[in-house]
Design an enzyme around this catalytic site. Structure first.
Site, short mmCIF file in Angstrom:
data_model
loop_
_atom_site.label_atom_id
_atom_site.label_comp_id
_atom_site.label_asym_id
_atom_site.label_seq_id
_atom_site.Cartn_x
_atom_site.Cartn_y
_atom_site.Cartn_z
N ASN A 157 0.88 -1.17 0.00
CA ASN A 157 0.00 0.00 0.00
C ASN A 157 0.92 1.21 0.00
OD1 ASN A 157 -1.80 2.03 0.46
ND2 ASN A 157 -2.76 1.07 2.24
N ARG A 197 -2.56 -1.92 -3.60
CA ARG A 197 -3.78 -1.14 -3.42
C ARG A 197 -3.70 0.08 -4.34
NH1 ARG A 197 -5.58 2.88 1.34
NH2 ARG A 197 -7.72 3.09 0.59
N HIS A 225 -13.17 2.56 -0.54
CA HIS A 225 -13.18 1.53 0.51
C HIS A 225 -13.78 0.22 -0.01
CE1 HIS A 225 -13.48 4.78 3.91
NE2 HIS A 225 -12.21 4.42 3.74
N ARG A 238 -12.78 15.22 7.28
CA ARG A 238 -13.52 15.57 6.05
C ARG A 238 -14.98 15.83 6.40
NH1 ARG A 238 -11.86 10.26 2.95
NH2 ARG A 238 -9.78 10.20 3.84
N GLU A 240 -8.24 -5.40 4.86
CA GLU A 240 -8.11 -5.06 3.44
C GLU A 240 -6.90 -5.76 2.82
OE1 GLU A 240 -9.38 -0.62 2.86
OE2 GLU A 240 -8.83 -0.93 4.94
#
Ligand code: ADP
Length: 399
Positions: free
Chosen positions: A7, A93, A182, A243, A386
């Protein structure tokens, strides 16, 4: 044999090495602060005697190539990956796959070009993800590289869910539409939930809630994503750590006119100074919960706004799905905050969601049901993984 998952961020590379027979993790770690005077390699592995070992190294690593070379060196020296020929695949990823990628994809020059094409949609993420792919390709030239996209799982959304109500040209010529993110996590916890429900994933209707620093909700009908809360970028939807999520699109014009904020300031404000941080000055939910318990009004408001938004999305997705088998919470907040789960589900009993207060309050890192046995819609907490999902998808893509 083994699968390496990478990643790659703008100044970091996180990695996990999996054994492909039992999906155990013999080695994992990260390089952070790439490009700073001193980068840091943190590495943990299981040695030949089965003992857990850790290592921390500080050194200049001016770019991703140097970072990945350090990682490969540590993997080789520790014996976790003595010979690169043991690698069946490297899974990467990749945040944005645009409309080009519906599934994990073996990397070739065309794929690299296609990932480059969507850089304008994810300028902060895709260039770093690409760096990781290019460097890994050079370092492990005989191993297939597989790109696994955060957006791919959501490519099954119908047009009615992914189109914005703006000019058709903006979609056709500039790709302005909802993509969702996601996806790897929603897919992983959805499949795990199906297993726990004892039903094929392809027959399950689920609402998955990935609540971490970034947060998104997804409606899954018969194993496919039909709607998700993040949009063209990961800014839309739920209240997140920093956010804002959903906001009247006129707010940025107003701020620009009234306060003279330019695009960079607005981008920073909505992505990095908003959400929980904007509402109460903290973005660590543990701290916010502690403050709220002590009567801090701003912290209470932050929890309240976050739970209100979450409940709105749960209600919307119940309406979209019609029949729902389960609600699934995951991510640092979804897995650990009994408080937010209780706030989000409270009052939804008439819609078929009945939490079990005791099961919900019990701290655990295991997969667990937190609904009462008679709840028509089950509520599950499923820790996400993940990296494991990327490893499995990468292996499936090369097999
Ligand atoms: P990221 O999106 O960066 O991977 P995580 O999934 O790790 O983030 O989630 C981070 C969030 O999880 C933080 O807001 C943190 O406060 C929250 N969190 C972690 N542990 C707990 C806990 N025990 N109780 C409440 N919130 C927690």
């Amino acid at each position: 044999m083994k699968v390496l998952v990478l990643n790659s961020g703008s100044s970091s590379i996180k990695f996990q090495l999996f054994r492909s027979d039992d999906w155990s993790v013999p080695a994992a770690g990260s390089v952070t602060r790439i490009g700073e005077p001193e980068a840091v390699l943190r590495y943990s592995w299981t040695d030949a005697k089965g003992s857990a070992q850790t290592l921390e190294e500080r050194a200049a690593m001016p770019d991703h190539q140097q970072g990945l070379q350090r990682i490969a060196g540590a993997l080789a020296r520790s014996g976790a990956l003595a010979d690169p020929a043991e690698l069946l695949a490297v899974g990467h990823r990749v945040v944005h796959g645009g409309e080009a990628f519906h599934a994990p994809t073996c990397v070739d020059d065309d794929v690299i070009e296609a990932i480059r094409q969507v850089v304008p949609l994810a300028p902060l993420h895709n260039p770093a993800n690409l760096d990781g792919i290019l460097v890994a390709r050079a370092l492990f030239p005989n191993t297939p590289q597989v790109a696994v996209f955060d957006t791919a799982f959501h490519q099954t959304m119908p047009r009615t869910a992914y189109r914005y109500a703006i000019s058709d040209d903006l979609y056709r010529e500039h790709g302005v539409r909802r993509y969702g993110f996601h996806g790897t996590s929603h897919h992983y916890v959805g499949r795990r939930a199906a297993e726990r429900l004892g039903k094929p994933f392809e027959q399950c209707n689920l609402i998955t809630l990935h609540l971490g620093n970034g947060a998104s909700a997804t409606a899954i009908r018969e194993g496919s994503s039909i709607d998700t809360s993040m949009g063209m970028t990961p800014l839309e939807g739920l209240v997140m750590g920093t956010r804002c999520g959903d906001i009247d699109p006129a707010v940025p014009f107003y701020l620009s006119q009234q306060l003279g904020l330019d695009n960079d300031r607005l981008e920073d404000l909505l992505n990095r100074q908003s959400g929980l941080l904007g509402l109460c000055g903290d973005n660590d939910l543990r701290e916010i919960q502690r403050r709220a318990e002590e009567g801090d009004e701003a912290a209470e408001l932050a929890l309240g706004v976050t739970a209100h938004r979450l409940k709105k999305y749960i209600g919307a997705y119940l309406a979209e799905l019609g029949r729902t088998d389960a609600l699934v919470f995951t991510g640092g907040i979804g897995e650990n905050s009994a408080e937010l789960r209780a706030r989000a589900c409270g009052g939804l009993e008439p819609l078929g969601i009945q939490l079990d207060a005791e099961a919900n309050a019990a701290a655990s890192s295991e997969e667990r049901a937190v609904s009462s046995p008679q709840s028509p819609i089950q509520v599950w907490v499923i820790p996400t993984n993940e990296e494991l999902q990327i490893a499995r998808e990468a292996l499936a893509a090369v097999s």
